[in-house]
Design a protein around this motif. Structure first.
Motif, mmCIF file in Angstrom:
data_model
loop_
_atom_site.group_PDB
_atom_site.id
_atom_site.type_symbol
_atom_site.label_atom_id
_atom_site.label_comp_id
_atom_site.label_asym_id
_atom_site.label_seq_id
_atom_site.Cartn_x
_atom_site.Cartn_y
_atom_site.Cartn_z
ATOM 1 N N SER A 159 0.851 -1.190 0.000
ATOM 2 C CA SER A 159 0.000 0.000 0.000
ATOM 3 C C SER A 159 0.886 1.240 0.000
ATOM 4 C CB SER A 159 -0.899 0.001 1.233
ATOM 5 O OG SER A 159 -0.109 0.146 2.414
ATOM 6 N N ARG A 160 0.259 2.371 -0.225
ATOM 7 C CA ARG A 160 1.005 3.632 -0.206
ATOM 8 C C ARG A 160 1.605 3.882 1.172
ATOM 9 N NH1 ARG A 160 -1.035 9.206 -3.043
ATOM 10 N NH2 ARG A 160 0.880 10.425 -2.688
ATOM 11 N N LYS A 161 0.841 3.564 2.215
ATOM 12 C CA LYS A 161 1.328 3.810 3.576
ATOM 13 C C LYS A 161 2.505 2.909 3.927
ATOM 14 C CE LYS A 161 -2.805 5.779 5.723
ATOM 15 N NZ LYS A 161 -3.799 5.655 6.819
ATOM 16 N N GLN A 164 5.498 4.315 2.250
ATOM 17 C CA GLN A 164 5.910 5.522 2.980
ATOM 18 C C GLN A 164 6.615 5.156 4.279
ATOM 19 O OE1 GLN A 164 2.183 7.597 3.339
ATOM 20 N NE2 GLN A 164 2.414 8.669 1.385
ATOM 21 N N TYR A 213 7.957 4.408 -5.914
ATOM 22 C CA TYR A 213 6.929 5.242 -5.278
ATOM 23 C C TYR A 213 6.563 6.416 -6.177
ATOM 24 C CZ TYR A 213 4.509 8.036 -1.773
ATOM 25 O OH TYR A 213 3.563 8.772 -1.088
ATOM 26 N N LYS A 215 6.815 6.499 -9.402
ATOM 27 C CA LYS A 215 6.091 5.956 -10.559
ATOM 28 C C LYS A 215 4.635 5.647 -10.210
ATOM 29 C CE LYS A 215 7.083 1.741 -11.879
ATOM 30 N NZ LYS A 215 7.772 0.578 -12.511
ATOM 31 N N LYS A 216 4.404 5.122 -9.008
ATOM 32 C CA LYS A 216 3.061 4.708 -8.636
ATOM 33 C C LYS A 216 2.183 5.870 -8.192
ATOM 34 C CE LYS A 216 2.295 0.913 -6.369
ATOM 35 N NZ LYS A 216 2.325 -0.196 -5.371
ATOM 36 N N TYR A 217 2.769 6.834 -7.484
ATOM 37 C CA TYR A 217 1.953 7.855 -6.831
ATOM 38 C C TYR A 217 2.268 9.289 -7.245
ATOM 39 C CZ TYR A 217 0.976 3.833 -3.883
ATOM 40 O OH TYR A 217 0.608 2.587 -3.434
ATOM 41 N N MET A 218 3.294 9.488 -8.056
ATOM 42 C CA MET A 218 3.655 10.848 -8.465
ATOM 43 C C MET A 218 3.926 10.910 -9.964
ATOM 44 S SD MET A 218 6.226 11.555 -5.230
ATOM 45 C CE MET A 218 6.436 13.300 -5.525
ATOM 46 N N SER A 219 3.304 10.015 -10.717
ATOM 47 C CA SER A 219 3.565 9.957 -12.156
ATOM 48 C C SER A 219 2.939 11.127 -12.908
ATOM 49 C CB SER A 219 3.055 8.634 -12.731
ATOM 50 O OG SER A 219 1.654 8.510 -12.510
ATOM 51 N N LYS A 222 2.207 17.589 -11.285
ATOM 52 C CA LYS A 222 1.425 18.462 -10.411
ATOM 53 C C LYS A 222 2.095 19.832 -10.327
ATOM 54 C CE LYS A 222 -1.289 15.010 -9.153
ATOM 55 N NZ LYS A 222 -2.726 14.942 -9.508
#
Length: 360
Positions: A159-161, A164, A213, A215-219, A222
């Motif tokens: 998971s993301r957590k 992290q 990370y 690639k998965k959550y900041m692709s 922003k």
């Protein structure tokens, strides 16, 4: 048509990162002529300060290479046998060949006799084979490849957590080199224990997971990516360069001088994260233009460039070093000339059959 389609879909930002990392490695090694003296003593004069100004940002080269490996490889989805077979052909075989070539190269430079050259070739499986410093990276990379299929199931399902959680503890481990200035032994370290509390969360694996990370959550690009990237790069550079400059006044040995240059420091990690986040989203309006094709080609040949560049670097050092007194002029000239020539030589080698066994 297939090649054009592949080129149009290619992430050129990541190609730029690989080209940049490749050049920065060469510049770092060019700088070694001007601050490393005999016996690991720091050279006198303005050379070490010029090296600091130019090369502090370049300390991100190896972390960027590792992040790119993590970005593309993790999680490993192919069978373990196929994964290792590909890495053996593309990484291990060229590495062994170049270790042997460097042993022969040292012989012709008069740095080893014939018996020592043969012994150095036999020692390749033990460590380096020859004292050509940049080859350490390949051993480390192979170690990461060996671990990649093992950690991949966790990465695929994490998971993301949980990612992290790992990255936060890894970030804590990046402060340890500075904590050692106050507490030489920290969280269980002692002469009989070299695996303290944060040991299993430290090292280059963190850079690979950081890339996954991203690639998965900041692709997706922003608005905050640009300011955060610049802040990380600037803050990291100030600590990296400032720490080096400060220690230049107080220490006499190179290992002590390079404290803030360490790959496993928070400041180098910040610069690496900032550069990766800043450049990964670069896109070109015309992906078929000549400059883009050159960037792509250099990116594809970067492993071969890395392997050959020390031979070329020594050649250009002997040419440029007597020309100017200013290290500020010599260092970039040596690095740029080495980079271009190394690319052209590897490009030429790539035209021969079975060149993949030499250049990767």
């Amino acid at each position: 048509m297939d090649k054009q389609l592949a080129l149009s879909k290619r992430n050129h930002g990541l190609d730029i990162l690989r080209v940049l990392a490749c050049y920065m490695v060469i510049q770092v090694h060019a700088g070694e002529f001007y601050y490393i003296g005999n016996g690991g003593m720091i050279l006198e004069g303005c050379g070490p300060l010029w090296v600091d100004i130019y090369n502090s940002l370049c300390r991100t080269a190896v972390p960027l290479f590792v992040m790119l490996s993590g970005y593309f490889l993790l999680p490993v989805k192919e069978p373990m046998k196929d994964f290792f077979r590909r890495r053996t052909v593309r990484v291990v075989v060229p590495f062994i060949i170049w270790c042997a070539l460097y042993a022969i190269y040292q012989y012709f430079r008069g740095q080893a006799d014939l018996a020592t050259t043969g012994l150095n070739i036999l020692k390749i499986g033990i460590n380096f084979g020859v004292e050509i410093g940049h080859l350490w990276y390949i051993y480390m990379l192979i170690g990461l490849y060996l671990f990649a299929p093992i950690i991949s199931p966790w990465i695929a399902n994490a998971s993301r957590k949980s990612m992290q959680f790992y990255l936060c503890i890894w970030a804590l481990s990046l402060f340890v080199p500075y904590i050692h200035l106050i507490f030489p032994e920290f969280l269980g370290e002692c002469f009989w224990n070299h695996t303290p509390l944060l040991y299993y969360f430290s090292g280059f694996l963190g850079y690979m997971i950081l890339a996954v990370y991203i690639k998965k959550y900041m692709s997706q690009r922003k608005k905050w990516h640009l300011p955060v990237s610049l802040l990380c790069i600037i803050a990291g550079y100030l600590v990296t360069a400032g720490g080096y400059a400060t220690r230049l006044k107080t220490v006499i040995l190179v290992p002590d001088l390079e404290l803030t240059w360490g790959f496993e420091t928070i400041n180098v990690a910040l610069m690496s994260f900032g550069l990766f986040l800043l450049i990964k989203d670069i896109r070109f309006k015309n992906p078929f233009s000549a400059p883009v094709k050159i960037i792509t080609d250099i990116s594809k040949l970067s492993y071969g460039i890395y392997l050959i560049h020390i031979m070329v670097l020594n050649f250009y050092f002997e040419i440029f070093n007597p020309v100017w007194d200013s290290v500020g002029l010599k260092l970039p000239c040596i690095a740029i000339s080495t980079f271009i020539t190394s690319y052209l030589l590897i490009k030429l080698l790539s035209l021969f059959p079975r060149s993949k066994y030499i250049i990767g």
